[in-house]
Scaffold this active site. Structure first.
Site, PDB file in Angstrom:
ATOM      1  N   LEU A   1     -44.474  39.210  49.843  1.00 19.66           N
ATOM      2  CA  LEU A   1     -43.314  38.600  49.172  1.00 19.66           C
ATOM      3  C   LEU A   1     -42.043  39.399  49.440  1.00 19.66           C
ATOM      4  O   LEU A   1     -42.070  40.609  49.582  1.00 19.66           O
ATOM      5  CB  LEU A   1     -43.537  38.571  47.657  1.00 19.66           C
ATOM      6  CG  LEU A   1     -44.723  37.771  47.142  1.00 19.66           C
ATOM      7  CD1 LEU A   1     -44.883  37.995  45.633  1.00 19.66           C
ATOM      8  CD2 LEU A   1     -44.528  36.293  47.449  1.00 19.66           C
TER       9      LEU A   1
ATOM     10  N   ARG B   1     -49.511  37.470  43.084  1.00 20.92           N
ATOM     11  CA  ARG B   1     -50.130  38.798  43.151  1.00 20.92           C
ATOM     12  C   ARG B   1     -51.235  39.002  42.104  1.00 20.92           C
ATOM     13  O   ARG B   1     -51.834  40.069  42.047  1.00 20.92           O
ATOM     14  CB  ARG B   1     -49.055  39.889  43.023  1.00 20.92           C
ATOM     15  CG  ARG B   1     -48.054  39.872  44.184  1.00 20.92           C
ATOM     16  CD  ARG B   1     -47.256  41.169  44.280  1.00 20.92           C
ATOM     17  NE  ARG B   1     -48.132  42.320  44.450  1.00 20.92           N
ATOM     18  CZ  ARG B   1     -47.705  43.590  44.419  1.00 20.92           C
ATOM     19  NH1 ARG B   1     -46.431  43.844  44.221  1.00 20.92           N
ATOM     20  NH2 ARG B   1     -48.544  44.580  44.574  1.00 20.92           N
TER      21      ARG B   1
ATOM     22  N   ASP C   1     -48.404  48.556  41.556  1.00 19.57           N
ATOM     23  CA  ASP C   1     -47.957  47.465  40.682  1.00 19.57           C
ATOM     24  C   ASP C   1     -49.055  46.930  39.782  1.00 19.57           C
ATOM     25  O   ASP C   1     -48.783  46.173  38.853  1.00 19.57           O
ATOM     26  CB  ASP C   1     -47.373  46.334  41.535  1.00 19.57           C
ATOM     27  CG  ASP C   1     -46.086  46.760  42.208  1.00 19.57           C
ATOM     28  OD1 ASP C   1     -45.310  47.519  41.586  1.00 19.57           O
ATOM     29  OD2 ASP C   1     -45.843  46.352  43.361  1.00 19.57           O
TER      30      ASP C   1
ATOM     31  N   HIS D   1     -37.749  46.331  41.744  1.00 15.99           N
ATOM     32  CA  HIS D   1     -38.329  47.042  40.599  1.00 15.99           C
ATOM     33  C   HIS D   1     -37.410  48.188  40.170  1.00 15.99           C
ATOM     34  O   HIS D   1     -36.602  48.666  40.965  1.00 15.99           O
ATOM     35  CB  HIS D   1     -39.674  47.674  40.985  1.00 15.99           C
ATOM     36  CG  HIS D   1     -40.788  46.717  41.220  1.00 15.99           C
ATOM     37  ND1 HIS D   1     -41.585  46.749  42.342  1.00 15.99           N
ATOM     38  CD2 HIS D   1     -41.269  45.700  40.454  1.00 15.99           C
ATOM     39  CE1 HIS D   1     -42.511  45.807  42.263  1.00 15.99           C
ATOM     40  NE2 HIS D   1     -42.338  45.141  41.127  1.00 15.99           N
TER      41      HIS D   1
ATOM     42  N   ASP E   1     -49.960  41.415  49.446  1.00 17.05           N
ATOM     43  CA  ASP E   1     -49.235  42.577  48.915  1.00 17.05           C
ATOM     44  C   ASP E   1     -50.139  43.621  48.254  1.00 17.05           C
ATOM     45  O   ASP E   1     -49.647  44.508  47.557  1.00 17.05           O
ATOM     46  CB  ASP E   1     -48.196  42.094  47.882  1.00 17.05           C
ATOM     47  CG  ASP E   1     -46.935  41.555  48.540  1.00 17.05           C
ATOM     48  OD1 ASP E   1     -46.373  42.256  49.410  1.00 17.05           O
ATOM     49  OD2 ASP E   1     -46.508  40.442  48.180  1.00 17.05           O
TER      50      ASP E   1
ATOM     51  N   CYS F   1     -44.947  52.967  45.602  1.00 16.23           N
ATOM     52  CA  CYS F   1     -45.793  51.805  45.306  1.00 16.23           C
ATOM     53  C   CYS F   1     -47.114  51.818  46.071  1.00 16.23           C
ATOM     54  O   CYS F   1     -47.988  51.007  45.789  1.00 16.23           O
ATOM     55  CB  CYS F   1     -45.060  50.508  45.549  1.00 16.23           C
ATOM     56  SG  CYS F   1     -44.278  50.407  47.114  1.00 16.23           S
TER      57      CYS F   1
ATOM     58  N   ARG G   1     -39.498  41.371  37.539  1.00 16.94           N
ATOM     59  CA  ARG G   1     -40.918  41.026  37.408  1.00 16.94           C
ATOM     60  C   ARG G   1     -41.465  41.326  36.014  1.00 16.94           C
ATOM     61  O   ARG G   1     -42.557  40.869  35.665  1.00 16.94           O
ATOM     62  CB  ARG G   1     -41.723  41.801  38.451  1.00 16.94           C
ATOM     63  CG  ARG G   1     -41.377  41.457  39.907  1.00 16.94           C
ATOM     64  CD  ARG G   1     -42.248  40.342  40.417  1.00 16.94           C
ATOM     65  NE  ARG G   1     -41.916  39.955  41.773  1.00 16.94           N
ATOM     66  CZ  ARG G   1     -42.419  40.523  42.866  1.00 16.94           C
ATOM     67  NH1 ARG G   1     -43.262  41.526  42.762  1.00 16.94           N
ATOM     68  NH2 ARG G   1     -42.062  40.084  44.054  1.00 16.94           N
TER      69      ARG G   1
END
Ligand code: CIR
Length: 248
Positions: free
Chosen positions: A16, A84, A65, A157, A59, A242, A130
């Site tokens: 994404l 996700r 995440d 983020h 992802d 991440c 998000r």
């Protein structure tokens, strides 16, 4: 020192995008970069624990995440992007198998781990992208830790915009920080990729090779800086943070 990592899947290039334009991703190079990232963590004294690969999830390499870990507790995320959510079950299973006390973010709230910045026992949580405001309360209850919501709009983020050095100084690339005044101690860095550090220990940070001027700035402050090339992940709005969940 232990960290969760997750191998990239074959559909990585279809990850994404929200705030940047799409550029072709070299999946073979991305695999080599992931190997080097894990080796860098291990060389710095961390044990890398693999979450089983999620081959159908583009992802899934961005394992940070999927959860937030604090002490002996973990809160399982409910990703803000429905695409996700398939990443969650195996990540949850992995952290449960390690003996953590686990709670989950429940609907309608959403939370991505990349929105949570831990500084000295306090959690700053990016909302507006998000992560929903209600998830901030859920996170606080689940981890038993104080939280502060921080507005995020300019980047994906919270930690796409800011991270913290070992001494708690928050660093960020000012054009991409929504409000620098949130942070009592803020250090501007000259490159976007320089905004992201993984704290390895009290004197060492891991950061992307794309930010050499920031690396020099941090070295001048007395930090040991380890760099890794993560160009293929940067094309997907990923950064050094991440690609792992640090268990601390
Ligand atoms: C996404 O849009 O969800 C991925 N392409 C990038 C996730 C990066 N994660 C992070 O910064 N914590």
């Amino acid at each position: 020192m232990r960290a969760l990592v997750r191998q990239p899947g074959p559909d990585l290039a279809r990850g994404l995008l929200t705030h940047i334009e799409r550029h072709p991703v070299d999946v073979d190079l991305a695999r080599r970069q992931w190997d080097a990232y894990v080796i860098a963590l291990e060389a710095a004294g961390w044990e890398a624990i693999e979450v089983p690969p999620a081959l159908a999830e583009a992802d899934s390499v961005f394992v940070e995440d999927t959860m937030v870990v604090f002490g002996d507790r973990a809160v399982i995320a409910r990703p803000g992007a429905p695409e996700r959510r398939g990443e969650i079950p195996d990540a949850e299973q992995t952290i449960r198998s390690l003996g953590y006390q686990v709670t989950t973010i429940t609907e309608p709230d959403t939370l991505d781990g990349g929105d949570v910045l831990k500084i000295d026992g306090h959690l700053y949580v990016g909302v507006g992208g998000r992560t929903s405001p209600g998830a901030v309360q859920q996170l606080s209850a689940g981890l038993g830790a104080p939280t502060t919501a921080v507005r995020v709009a300019k980047v994906l983020h919270l930690k796409s915009g800011v991270t913290a050095l070992p001494d708690g100084t928050v660093i960020g690339y000012p054009p991409l920080v929504d409000d620098t005044s949130v942070w009592a101690s803020f250090l501007p860095v000259p490159e976007e990729g320089g905004a992201h550090v993984v704290v390895i220990d009290d004197v060492t940070v891991l950061m992307a090779a794309s930010a050499p001027r920031t690396a020099a700035l941090l070295a001048d402050r007395g930090l040991r800086v380890v760099t890794v090339d993560i160009s293929e992940y940067e094309k997907l709005e990923g950064c050094v943070t991440c690609l792992s969940v640090r268990l601390r």
